[in-house]
Design a protein around this motif. Structure first.
Motif, PDB file in Angstrom:
ATOM      1  N   GLU A  23      36.472   7.779 -27.006  1.00 21.84           N
ATOM      2  CA  GLU A  23      36.994   6.484 -27.835  1.00 21.84           C
ATOM      3  C   GLU A  23      38.089   6.683 -28.632  1.00 21.84           C
ATOM      4  N   VAL A  24      39.006   5.814 -28.987  1.00 18.78           N
ATOM      5  CA  VAL A  24      39.967   6.128 -30.149  1.00 18.78           C
ATOM      6  C   VAL A  24      39.677   4.925 -31.188  1.00 18.78           C
ATOM      7  N   ASP A  25      40.119   5.268 -32.272  1.00 18.67           N
ATOM      8  CA  ASP A  25      40.152   4.260 -33.406  1.00 18.67           C
ATOM      9  C   ASP A  25      41.368   3.482 -33.533  1.00 18.67           C
ATOM     10  N   THR A  26      41.206   2.117 -33.611  1.00 16.83           N
ATOM     11  CA  THR A  26      42.415   1.237 -33.655  1.00 16.83           C
ATOM     12  C   THR A  26      42.751   0.651 -34.948  1.00 16.83           C
ATOM     13  N   ASP A  34      34.758   1.657 -37.456  1.00 16.30           N
ATOM     14  CA  ASP A  34      36.066   1.578 -36.916  1.00 16.30           C
ATOM     15  C   ASP A  34      36.019   0.571 -35.911  1.00 16.30           C
ATOM     16  N   HIS A  35      37.065  -0.331 -35.761  1.00 18.43           N
ATOM     17  CA  HIS A  35      37.511  -0.982 -34.450  1.00 18.43           C
ATOM     18  C   HIS A  35      37.927   0.052 -33.481  1.00 18.43           C
ATOM     19  N   LYS A  36      37.458   0.122 -32.150  1.00 18.86           N
ATOM     20  CA  LYS A  36      38.160   1.184 -31.409  1.00 18.86           C
ATOM     21  C   LYS A  36      38.117   0.556 -29.979  1.00 18.86           C
ATOM     22  N   VAL A  38      36.947   2.089 -26.158  1.00 21.25           N
ATOM     23  CA  VAL A  38      36.005   2.795 -25.641  1.00 21.25           C
ATOM     24  C   VAL A  38      36.395   3.058 -24.232  1.00 21.25           C
ATOM     25  N   SER A  55      37.897   0.584 -19.794  1.00 27.84           N
ATOM     26  CA  SER A  55      38.196   0.989 -21.180  1.00 27.84           C
ATOM     27  C   SER A  55      38.124  -0.706 -21.450  1.00 27.84           C
ATOM     28  N   ALA A  57      38.012  -3.135 -25.832  1.00 30.09           N
ATOM     29  CA  ALA A  57      37.839  -2.987 -27.130  1.00 30.09           C
ATOM     30  C   ALA A  57      36.694  -3.046 -27.812  1.00 30.09           C
ATOM     31  N   GLN A  58      35.990  -2.332 -28.846  1.00 26.55           N
ATOM     32  CA  GLN A  58      34.793  -2.537 -29.381  1.00 26.55           C
ATOM     33  C   GLN A  58      35.031  -2.840 -31.053  1.00 26.55           C
ATOM     34  N   GLY A  60      34.280  -3.341 -34.820  1.00 24.72           N
ATOM     35  CA  GLY A  60      33.716  -2.367 -35.594  1.00 24.72           C
ATOM     36  C   GLY A  60      33.217  -3.272 -36.948  1.00 24.72           C
TER      37      GLY A  60
END
Length: 154
Positions: A23-26, A34-36, A38, A55, A57-58, A60
């Motif tokens: 995952e990466v934070d956006t 955080d929004h991320k 995944v 992939s 968006a998730q 937060g």
């Protein structure tokens, strides 16, 4: 809570198990996660040797941390041969491989497997739907199967 509850529900239902790849934070959120974006891996339950990577968006923040947020209806998919391809039993021409709730009640992320018999290829589509109105945003990928292994369709 949502991240802990989903694997438990899927295991109880005998459904496909997702494995978080990364995952990466956006967007940084001071309170809550955080929004991320995944990336999860799903092994096709009907076809041994095929894994799909999705992939999405998730959301937060406080709502996301409590499992009350509605995630965006955008996802991307890439399915690949990850081992020898075999079919324990014939597969349907079109079948839902995976479904996951991405809002508290109404929205789902879906992955559908389709068989392109003339080309001996498995086609995977991801999209989201909603009880009232779905999203036309989608992503598609395909996995060719060696002609020596015809896809058994029921």
């Amino acid at each position: 809570m949502k991240r802990l509850l989903l694997p438990t529900l899927l295991a109880a239902a005998g459904a496909v198990h997702a494995q978080r790849i990364g995952e990466v934070d956006t967007v940084f959120k001071l309170i809550g996660p955080d929004h991320k974006i995944v990336v999860d891996a799903y092994d096709d339950p009907g076809v041994k040797g095929v894994t799909c990577y999705v992939s999405r968006a998730q959301t937060g923040g406080i709502k996301g941390g409590l499992g009350l947020a509605e995630d965006k209806a955008e996802a991307s998919i890439a399915c690949r041969q990850t081992g020898p391809i075999s079919f324990p039993q014939p597969v349907k021409r079109q079948d839902e491989m995976f479904s996951e709730r991405i809002s508290l009640v109404f929205k789902r992320l879906r992955v559908v497997r389709m068989v392109d018999a003339p080309r001996n290829t498995l086609v995977y589509l991801t999209y989201s739907d909603r009880v009232i109105e779905g999203s036309p945003q989608n992503s598609v990928t395909a996995v060719p199967v060696d002609r020596a292994t015809p896809i058994p369709v029921r």
